[in-house]
Write an enzyme that holds these catalytic residues in place. Structure first.
Site, mmCIF file in Angstrom:
data_model
loop_
_atom_site.group_PDB
_atom_site.id
_atom_site.type_symbol
_atom_site.label_atom_id
_atom_site.label_comp_id
_atom_site.label_asym_id
_atom_site.label_seq_id
_atom_site.Cartn_x
_atom_site.Cartn_y
_atom_site.Cartn_z
ATOM 1 N N GLY A 1 28.960 50.710 21.306
ATOM 2 C CA GLY A 1 28.109 51.335 20.301
ATOM 3 C C GLY A 1 26.788 50.595 20.194
ATOM 4 O O GLY A 1 26.636 49.466 20.677
ATOM 5 N N CYS A 2 25.816 51.225 19.540
ATOM 6 C CA CYS A 2 24.479 50.632 19.443
ATOM 7 C C CYS A 2 24.468 49.379 18.570
ATOM 8 O O CYS A 2 23.976 48.324 19.002
ATOM 9 C CB CYS A 2 23.488 51.666 18.923
ATOM 10 S SG CYS A 2 24.062 52.629 17.499
ATOM 11 N N TYR A 3 25.024 49.470 17.364
ATOM 12 C CA TYR A 3 25.077 48.276 16.515
ATOM 13 C C TYR A 3 25.861 47.144 17.182
ATOM 14 O O TYR A 3 25.390 46.000 17.212
ATOM 15 C CB TYR A 3 25.703 48.606 15.150
ATOM 16 C CG TYR A 3 24.833 49.394 14.211
ATOM 17 C CD1 TYR A 3 23.558 48.945 13.854
ATOM 18 C CD2 TYR A 3 25.284 50.585 13.643
ATOM 19 C CE1 TYR A 3 22.766 49.667 12.975
ATOM 20 C CE2 TYR A 3 24.491 51.316 12.759
ATOM 21 C CZ TYR A 3 23.228 50.848 12.428
ATOM 22 O OH TYR A 3 22.450 51.556 11.556
ATOM 23 N N SER B 1 23.719 45.314 19.756
ATOM 24 C CA SER B 1 22.668 44.452 19.190
ATOM 25 C C SER B 1 23.244 43.197 18.545
ATOM 26 O O SER B 1 22.564 42.169 18.466
ATOM 27 C CB SER B 1 21.844 45.237 18.152
ATOM 28 O OG SER B 1 22.617 45.531 16.998
#
Length: 393
Positions: free
Chosen positions: A196-198, A201
């Site tokens: 996932g994106c979160y 990061s």
């Protein structure tokens, strides 16, 4: 013969530097290899590419990003695209910015013919992917951009996503594809669960630091912010311009579905259970993501030790960049690219540090990392087709 057919495994698209390399880091990796300078015609016929791809869910944001990124890939060509609600339409009619691409019309998933496909990007919504992937030919390489195979513990998936896992046998073979951390596992995988994106990061800066025992695997606070494209392309009242503009919105407070994914990765790094405090926020911007992470330093550790570890971990990586000391990462500076910019700052509270990480949520946080993973799976240099520089302004 087309330029795509002529390309070698070591060919990179776009304009090479004056010494023949796109990236200075490539020099020491590729000493003795022969490089051919050529451009790739985006009108090249699909059959001339070496690897034939299917994009399932091509009418969403992540699907369109896959198509955009593949336009300059010398080895991958799209032979199949699906979009149930847009079946029969061209990609240019759904996304006018892609009108120049010579691609097949989109079809419904049930009508898809996989006989002319070698690998698949699955860009379908969470909860719909497991049944579809279970029915795909076993010969296909698959990168799934949904959350359906990210959590190893099926009961945890059922708890956080509110439904039964429909392909538990596939979950056992799925590899979690945070490329820089799991590259060796990705190489031999048939099914990769794209992060996932979160979680991307957050894990890129934290995993090396936790593995090196430089930060405490407790009391970790993560404040993350995302552009509206992270919510998908579906029409939602909460995502209307008048609802989003000129404000910030916290959502999924204490129960965001990326929490177990983040904790799974950090627990693996710590070899013990890690629990985090995570709050995401929706920002009035189309794309971009920032995670501001607050951590406790291990006894005797200084900020310079964190910087040194991140430098060692990522100095040979194409897409993860530790910025110069004191430079604050900005989402604007990764827009449209597969880069992750990171930096570390001393907190005014003794014994604590602040880590800031920025990515484009649709590229490194989704489609770019998916392409990076498929490059690894198919044996091509993982930066192939991904050396787009950030867009500015």
């Amino acid at each position: 013969m087309s330029s795509a057919t002529f390309s070698s495994n070591f060919l990179q698209t776009g304009c090479l530097g004056k010494d023949g390399f796109n990236n200075p880091k490539d020099k020491k990796r590729n000493i003795g290899k022969v490089f051919v300078k050529c451009s790739v015609n985006t009108k090249t016929q699909k059959a001339e590419k070496e690897v034939r791809l299917g994009v399932l869910g091509a009418s969403g944001y992540t699907g369109s990003e896959i198509v955009r990124l593949l336009a300059n890939h010398p080895h991958f060509g799209i032979t199949l695209m699906t979009a149930d609600r847009k079946a029969g339409q061209s990609i240019g009619s759904v996304f006018p910015h892609l009108v120049s691409q010579n691609l097949p019309k989109m079809v419904a998933v049930k009508d898809a013919d996989f006989s002319d496909v070698d690998a698949v990007f699955c860009c379908l919504p969470h909860g719909t992917t497991q049944e579809i992937i279970k029915g795909l030919p076993k010969s296909l390489k698959i990168v799934d951009l949904s959350a359906d195979f990210r959590l190893r513990d099926i009961s945890e998936y059922e708890e956080w996503y509110g439904q039964a896992h429909r392909a538990p046998e596939l979950q056992k073979e799925a590899v979690y594809g945070l490329t820089e951390i799991s590259r060796e596992e990705v190489k031999s995988a048939r099914l990769v669960a794209n992060p996932g994106c979160y979680p991307t990061s957050v894990q890129l800066p934290l995993v090396p630091l936790i593995k090196a025992n430089l930060v405490q695997p407790k009391n970790i606070i993560i404040d993350s912010k995302s552009g509206v494209s992270g919510a998908g392309r579906g029409a939602k009242e909460a995502n209307l311009y008048t609802e989003i503009a000129e404000g910030i919105y916290s959502y999924g407070v204490t129960r965001h579905r990326h929490v177990p994914e983040i904790e799974q990765g950090l627990s693996d790094a710590a070899n013990s259970k890690v629990t985090v405090s995570f709050t995401p926020h929706l920002m009035p911007m189309s794309r971009g993501m920032q995670s501001t992470i607050y951590v406790e330093l291990a006894p005797g550790v200084e900020i310079k030790d964190l910087r040194q570890q991140l430098k060692l971990s990522y100095e040979d990586e194409d897409f993860v960049v530790l910025l110069d000391e004191g430079i604050v990462p900005r989402t604007h500076n990764t827009r449209g690219s597969n880069y992750c910019f990171i930096n570390v700052f001393p907190d005014r509270i003794p014994g604590r540090a602040i880590i800031i990480s920025v990515i484009d949520n649709l590229v490194k946080g989704a489609s770019g990392q998916a392409l990076q993973n498929l490059n690894v799976m198919m044996g091509f240099p993982e930066s192939t087709g991904l050396l787009y520089q950030p867009l500015f302004p």
